[in-house]
Enzyme design. Structure first.
Site, short mmCIF file in Angstrom:
data_model
loop_
_atom_site.label_atom_id
_atom_site.label_comp_id
_atom_site.label_asym_id
_atom_site.label_seq_id
_atom_site.Cartn_x
_atom_site.Cartn_y
_atom_site.Cartn_z
N CYS A 79 0.77 -1.07 -0.07
CA CYS A 79 0.06 -0.09 -0.04
C CYS A 79 0.88 1.10 0.12
O CYS A 79 1.98 1.20 -0.55
CB CYS A 79 -1.05 0.08 1.19
SG CYS A 79 -0.12 -0.03 2.86
N ASN B 164 2.30 1.42 4.40
CA ASN B 164 2.59 0.30 5.21
C ASN B 164 2.32 0.23 6.49
O ASN B 164 3.23 -0.31 7.42
CB ASN B 164 4.01 -0.36 4.61
CG ASN B 164 4.32 -1.49 5.23
OD1 ASN B 164 5.30 -2.05 5.52
ND2 ASN B 164 3.24 -2.61 4.93
N CYS C 45 -1.32 0.68 7.46
CA CYS C 45 -2.83 0.14 7.46
C CYS C 45 -3.20 -0.93 6.64
O CYS C 45 -3.37 -1.83 7.38
CB CYS C 45 -3.67 1.57 7.11
SG CYS C 45 -3.55 3.08 8.32
N ARG C 46 -3.41 -0.70 5.45
CA ARG C 46 -4.09 -1.77 4.35
C ARG C 46 -3.25 -3.05 4.49
O ARG C 46 -3.50 -4.03 4.60
CB ARG C 46 -4.48 -1.23 3.27
CG ARG C 46 -5.57 -0.11 3.35
CD ARG C 46 -5.61 0.57 1.90
NE ARG C 46 -4.25 1.51 1.80
CZ ARG C 46 -4.34 2.23 0.61
NH1 ARG C 46 -5.12 2.20 -0.42
NH2 ARG C 46 -3.11 3.27 0.68
N SER C 47 -1.74 -2.82 4.06
CA SER C 47 -0.83 -3.96 3.62
C SER C 47 -0.50 -4.60 4.94
O SER C 47 -0.48 -6.10 4.70
CB SER C 47 0.15 -3.41 2.80
OG SER C 47 0.94 -2.55 3.29
N ASP D 226 -7.93 3.88 1.21
CA ASP D 226 -7.14 4.26 2.32
C ASP D 226 -8.00 4.71 3.51
O ASP D 226 -8.62 5.70 3.34
CB ASP D 226 -6.41 5.36 1.86
CG ASP D 226 -5.24 5.86 2.69
OD1 ASP D 226 -5.48 5.41 3.81
OD2 ASP D 226 -4.54 6.88 2.20
#
Ligand code: 4NP
Length: 159
Positions: A10, A13, A15-17, A127
């Protein structure tokens, strides 16, 4: 089963990934595939290098039984060698990843996370950084769904 090395990417690095990494690791472990599947995550930007995931992401994940505990690092060109499947959370991530390799063979390893969605039809993983709790919950729902789709394809040997 063939061994797979999977990298989620993401922007920051945090939150999402790292959430995708934690979810996918747990899914692989629960299905007895930890020895066949290596999982990591990275960001296209280095703002948060060395940091643990965002506390909000960790809290929402913990409520579902996940421990998001990886440290933020940037995506680097060598990751194309080190991983078999690279998953971008959104189109900006996708373009920034491809920009790091002119090699078409390497570029074939790069997918959009939503390519593996089963229940949802979102065109990217949004995001959540500037969102409220509902943004983090949505990300977890989308990631759980797409991680299940990804693991399914890996198990069937389709990737
Ligand atoms: P991520 O979220 O890409 O899912 O880790 C973000 C984290 C930090 C920032 C942006 C997005 N930031 O601007 O610092």
């Amino acid at each position: 089963m063939k061994k797979y090395r999977v990298l989620f990417v993401c922007l920051g690095n945090i939150c999402r990934s790292p959430a995708a990494e934690g979810i996918f690791k747990k899914m692989a472990k629960d299905q007895g595939l930890s020895n066949q599947i290596t999982v990591d995550s990275a960001g296209t930007a280095g703002y948060h290098n060395g940091e643990l995931p965002d506390p909000r992401m960790r809290q929402h994940g913990a409520r579902r039984g996940y421990d998001f505990d990886s440290y933020s690092r940037m995506f680097i060109e060598e990751d194309y060698d080190r991983f078999d499947i690279i998953l971008a959370m959104d189109d900006n991530n996708y373009r920034n990843i491809l920009r790091l390799s002119p090699d078409v063979e390497f570029q074939k390893k790069v997918y959009r996370m939503v390519d593996f969605s089963q229940q949802y039809s979102h065109d990217h993983i949004p995001d959540p950084y500037y969102s409220g709790a509902e943004g983090f919950e949505l990300v977890l729902n989308l990631l759980e769904d797409a991680c299940a789709g990804l693991l399914d394809k890996i198990k069937k040997g389709e990737l």
